[in-house]
Scaffold this motif. Structure first.
Motif, PDB file in Angstrom:
ATOM      1  N   GLN A   1       0.816  -1.209   0.000  1.00 14.57           N
ATOM      2  CA  GLN A   1       0.000   0.000   0.000  1.00 14.57           C
ATOM      3  C   GLN A   1       0.854   1.265   0.000  1.00 14.57           C
ATOM      4  O   GLN A   1       0.653   2.168  -0.813  1.00 14.57           O
ATOM      5  N   TYR A   2       1.807   1.332   0.926  1.00 12.71           N
ATOM      6  CA  TYR A   2       2.626   2.542   1.011  1.00 12.71           C
ATOM      7  C   TYR A   2       3.661   2.599  -0.109  1.00 12.71           C
ATOM      8  O   TYR A   2       4.091   3.691  -0.505  1.00 12.71           O
ATOM      9  N   GLY A   3       4.043   1.443  -0.636  1.00 13.46           N
ATOM     10  CA  GLY A   3       4.871   1.459  -1.837  1.00 13.46           C
ATOM     11  C   GLY A   3       4.127   2.100  -2.992  1.00 13.46           C
ATOM     12  O   GLY A   3       4.694   2.890  -3.757  1.00 13.46           O
ATOM     13  N   ALA A   4       2.850   1.774  -3.107  1.00 14.83           N
ATOM     14  CA  ALA A   4       2.029   2.390  -4.151  1.00 14.83           C
ATOM     15  C   ALA A   4       1.894   3.893  -3.926  1.00 14.83           C
ATOM     16  O   ALA A   4       1.903   4.678  -4.884  1.00 14.83           O
ATOM     17  N   MET A   5       1.769   4.322  -2.660  1.00 14.15           N
ATOM     18  CA  MET A   5       1.692   5.755  -2.381  1.00 14.15           C
ATOM     19  C   MET A   5       2.977   6.453  -2.827  1.00 14.15           C
ATOM     20  O   MET A   5       2.929   7.546  -3.417  1.00 14.15           O
ATOM     21  N   LEU A   6       4.138   5.836  -2.563  1.00 15.18           N
ATOM     22  CA  LEU A   6       5.401   6.417  -2.993  1.00 15.18           C
ATOM     23  C   LEU A   6       5.469   6.551  -4.511  1.00 15.18           C
ATOM     24  O   LEU A   6       5.900   7.586  -5.036  1.00 15.18           O
ATOM     25  N   VAL A   7       5.045   5.516  -5.198  1.00 18.32           N
ATOM     26  CA  VAL A   7       5.061   5.546  -6.659  1.00 18.32           C
ATOM     27  C   VAL A   7       4.089   6.620  -7.181  1.00 18.32           C
ATOM     28  O   VAL A   7       4.401   7.356  -8.121  1.00 18.32           O
ATOM     29  N   GLY A   8       2.920   6.709  -6.538  1.00 15.97           N
ATOM     30  CA  GLY A   8       1.962   7.734  -6.942  1.00 15.97           C
ATOM     31  C   GLY A   8       2.487   9.137  -6.699  1.00 15.97           C
ATOM     32  O   GLY A   8       2.334  10.030  -7.544  1.00 15.97           O
ATOM     33  N   LEU A   9       3.116   9.351  -5.550  1.00 17.83           N
ATOM     34  CA  LEU A   9       3.694  10.661  -5.247  1.00 17.83           C
ATOM     35  C   LEU A   9       4.799  11.009  -6.236  1.00 17.83           C
ATOM     36  O   LEU A   9       4.880  12.140  -6.722  1.00 17.83           O
ATOM     37  N   HIS A  10       5.648  10.048  -6.523  1.00 11.59           N
ATOM     38  CA  HIS A  10       6.764  10.290  -7.437  1.00 11.59           C
ATOM     39  C   HIS A  10       6.261  10.706  -8.826  1.00 11.59           C
ATOM     40  O   HIS A  10       6.844  11.586  -9.474  1.00 11.59           O
ATOM     41  N   ASN A  11       5.176  10.073  -9.267  1.00 14.08           N
ATOM     42  CA  ASN A  11       4.618  10.361 -10.589  1.00 14.08           C
ATOM     43  C   ASN A  11       3.493  11.394 -10.564  1.00 14.08           C
ATOM     44  O   ASN A  11       2.922  11.708 -11.603  1.00 14.08           O
ATOM     45  N   ARG A  12       3.190  11.909  -9.345  1.00 10.28           N
ATOM     46  CA  ARG A  12       2.061  12.838  -9.170  1.00 10.28           C
ATOM     47  C   ARG A  12       0.786  12.273  -9.796  1.00 10.28           C
ATOM     48  O   ARG A  12       0.045  12.939 -10.510  1.00 10.28           O
ATOM     49  N   LYS A  13       0.544  11.020  -9.465  1.00 11.37           N
ATOM     50  CA  LYS A  13      -0.589  10.279 -10.001  1.00 11.37           C
ATOM     51  C   LYS A  13      -1.645  10.085  -8.929  1.00 11.37           C
ATOM     52  O   LYS A  13      -1.353   9.590  -7.834  1.00 11.37           O
ATOM     53  N   LEU A  14      -2.870  10.456  -9.228  1.00 13.47           N
ATOM     54  CA  LEU A  14      -3.995  10.212  -8.330  1.00 13.47           C
ATOM     55  C   LEU A  14      -4.629   8.879  -8.691  1.00 13.47           C
ATOM     56  O   LEU A  14      -4.965   8.635  -9.853  1.00 13.47           O
ATOM     57  N   PHE A  15      -4.795   8.005  -7.709  1.00 12.60           N
ATOM     58  CA  PHE A  15      -5.471   6.739  -7.951  1.00 12.60           C
ATOM     59  C   PHE A  15      -6.984   6.962  -7.932  1.00 12.60           C
ATOM     60  O   PHE A  15      -7.488   7.787  -7.168  1.00 12.60           O
ATOM     61  N   THR A  16      -7.682   6.219  -8.762  1.00 11.53           N
ATOM     62  CA  THR A  16      -9.115   6.458  -8.903  1.00 11.53           C
ATOM     63  C   THR A  16      -9.896   6.044  -7.661  1.00 11.53           C
ATOM     64  O   THR A  16     -10.857   6.708  -7.270  1.00 11.53           O
ATOM     65  N   THR A  17      -9.480   4.953  -7.019  1.00  9.96           N
ATOM     66  CA  THR A  17     -10.184   4.439  -5.847  1.00  9.96           C
ATOM     67  C   THR A  17      -9.273   3.491  -5.096  1.00  9.96           C
ATOM     68  O   THR A  17      -8.279   2.989  -5.655  1.00  9.96           O
ATOM     69  N   GLY A  18      -9.583   3.240  -3.827  1.00  9.87           N
ATOM     70  CA  GLY A  18      -8.756   2.348  -3.034  1.00  9.87           C
ATOM     71  C   GLY A  18      -8.617   0.966  -3.646  1.00  9.87           C
ATOM     72  O   GLY A  18      -7.570   0.325  -3.523  1.00  9.87           O
ATOM     73  N   ALA A  19      -9.671   0.501  -4.310  1.00 10.72           N
ATOM     74  CA  ALA A  19      -9.643  -0.831  -4.904  1.00 10.72           C
ATOM     75  C   ALA A  19      -8.661  -0.939  -6.067  1.00 10.72           C
ATOM     76  O   ALA A  19      -8.250  -2.041  -6.438  1.00 10.72           O
ATOM     77  N   MET A  20      -8.279   0.205  -6.648  1.00  8.85           N
ATOM     78  CA  MET A  20      -7.419   0.198  -7.831  1.00  8.85           C
ATOM     79  C   MET A  20      -6.004   0.688  -7.552  1.00  8.85           C
ATOM     80  O   MET A  20      -5.212   0.848  -8.483  1.00  8.85           O
ATOM     81  N   VAL A  21      -5.665   0.930  -6.289  1.00  8.07           N
ATOM     82  CA  VAL A  21      -4.350   1.479  -5.967  1.00  8.07           C
ATOM     83  C   VAL A  21      -3.225   0.607  -6.512  1.00  8.07           C
ATOM     84  O   VAL A  21      -2.308   1.100  -7.194  1.00  8.07           O
ATOM     85  N   LEU A  22      -3.237  -0.678  -6.223  1.00 10.47           N
ATOM     86  CA  LEU A  22      -2.121  -1.530  -6.626  1.00 10.47           C
ATOM     87  C   LEU A  22      -2.060  -1.739  -8.139  1.00 10.47           C
ATOM     88  O   LEU A  22      -0.993  -1.554  -8.737  1.00 10.47           O
ATOM     89  N   PRO A  23      -3.154  -2.125  -8.812  1.00  5.11           N
ATOM     90  CA  PRO A  23      -3.036  -2.290 -10.261  1.00  5.11           C
ATOM     91  C   PRO A  23      -2.677  -1.008 -10.990  1.00  5.11           C
ATOM     92  O   PRO A  23      -1.919  -1.039 -11.968  1.00  5.11           O
ATOM     93  N   GLU A  24      -3.180   0.139 -10.526  1.00  2.00           N
ATOM     94  CA  GLU A  24      -2.831   1.393 -11.186  1.00  2.00           C
ATOM     95  C   GLU A  24      -1.378   1.777 -10.908  1.00  2.00           C
ATOM     96  O   GLU A  24      -0.695   2.312 -11.788  1.00  2.00           O
ATOM     97  N   ALA A  25      -0.889   1.491  -9.705  1.00  2.00           N
ATOM     98  CA  ALA A  25       0.512   1.781  -9.397  1.00  2.00           C
ATOM     99  C   ALA A  25       1.450   0.963 -10.279  1.00  2.00           C
ATOM    100  O   ALA A  25       2.495   1.455 -10.723  1.00  2.00           O
ATOM    101  N   LEU A  26       1.085  -0.288 -10.548  1.00  2.00           N
ATOM    102  CA  LEU A  26       1.937  -1.152 -11.363  1.00  2.00           C
ATOM    103  C   LEU A  26       2.062  -0.664 -12.804  1.00  2.00           C
ATOM    104  O   LEU A  26       3.001  -1.057 -13.511  1.00  2.00           O
ATOM    105  N   GLU A  27       1.139   0.189 -13.237  1.00  2.00           N
ATOM    106  CA  GLU A  27       1.182   0.720 -14.597  1.00  2.00           C
ATOM    107  C   GLU A  27       2.064   1.961 -14.713  1.00  2.00           C
ATOM    108  O   GLU A  27       2.321   2.446 -15.823  1.00  2.00           O
ATOM    109  N   LEU A  28       2.554   2.485 -13.594  1.00  2.00           N
ATOM    110  CA  LEU A  28       3.329   3.719 -13.607  1.00  2.00           C
ATOM    111  C   LEU A  28       4.807   3.446 -13.890  1.00  2.00           C
ATOM    112  O   LEU A  28       5.302   2.346 -13.632  1.00  2.00           O
TER     113      LEU A  28
END
Length: 259
Positions: free
Chosen positions: A178-205
């Motif tokens: 979860q927090y790995g995904a937050m780091l990846v999202g912060l690094h890419n300034r990417k907002l995840f659409t919903t909690g259910a999609m955090v991990l699959p969306e992070a893997l696409e970054l």
């Protein structure tokens, strides 16, 4: 009537309920209201049959003698649940302009709420505030997450690997992911659409730390019964994070006492 938790509701019924809540807010707060909006899955048009309702009720600027307002109504009527965040405009604008470790998951509502009432154009101003953080703001949030969460997780993982209880390892793996995904999202300034999609969306970054993929996929698959596999995957991810931090100019380690 026998009600057992959330019941199916159509989108049109849910939107009608949103308008009913807005009418009640107008009755309670009257001319103090400057904007009312819906956020979450309802605002995105992705709400399902059992989705809840999430709303903003924005009040005008408080007088110098009054305290800024920030609280929530959260309730279940039986077949559905709603949450209304009531806050002063200045409080909401400050929240929108602040970057923290969960920014990729929490700040989406500030960018595109579904407007029910906004005669003074507050929601475009809210979006401007949400777009205002600088690169340094994101860097600071990443540094805090690396130390405040990930460094603590790897310490707990090593303690548990030595002393148990190993039953805690699956939860730690989920925290790493979860927090790995937050780091990846912060690094890419990417907002995840919903909690259910955090991990699959992070893997696409792009620019993922080495090892994040394995931990995230392990968690998504639910394959969390092998303690040695969890430890190995999380240790590899931690090593990957240390390398990733150096490559991108983030800070995990400082002077022994930096103050």
């Amino acid at each position: 009537m026998n009600i057992n938790g959330p019941m199916k509701m159509s989108r049109s019924e849910r939107l009608q309920t949103c308008h009913e809540i807005a009418e009640r807010l107008h009755e309670v707060y009257g001319e103090r209201i400057i904007a009312i909006g819906v956020y979450g899955s309802v605002s995105r048009g992705t709400d399902g049959p059992f989705s809840d309702i999430e709303m903003f009720c924005v009040l005008g600027e408080p007088s110098e003698s009054s305290t800024p307002i920030e609280f929530s109504y959260e309730w279940s009527s039986g077949p559905w649940k709603a949450e209304v965040n009531v806050c002063s405009a200045d409080v909401l604008l400050e929240n929108a302009s602040t970057v923290d470790g969960e920014w990729p998951l929490t700040h989406g509502p500030f960018f595109a709420p579904l407007c029910l009432y906004d005669p003074k154009g507050f929601f475009p101003t809210l979006k401007e505030a949400a777009e205002s953080p600088t690169k340094e703001d994101f860097r600071h949030a990443i540094n805090e997450t690396l130390v405040g969460e990930m460094y603590e997780f790897i310490g707990k993982l090593r303690n548990i690997h030595l002393n148990g209880p190993h039953t805690y390892l699956p939860y730690l793996a989920m925290q790493f992911a979860q927090y790995g995904a937050m780091l990846v999202g912060l690094h890419n300034r990417k907002l995840f659409t919903t909690g259910a999609m955090v991990l699959p969306e992070a893997l696409e970054l792009p620019n993922l730390p080495d090892g994040f993929d394995d931990v995230a996929r392990m968690v998504m698959s639910g394959e969390l019964t092998d303690s040695s596999r969890i430890v190995a995957a999380c240790e590899r991810f931690w090593s990957g994070l240390e390398e990733w931090a150096v490559e991108n100019g983030y800070v995990i380690h400082t002077a022994r006492i930096p103050f």
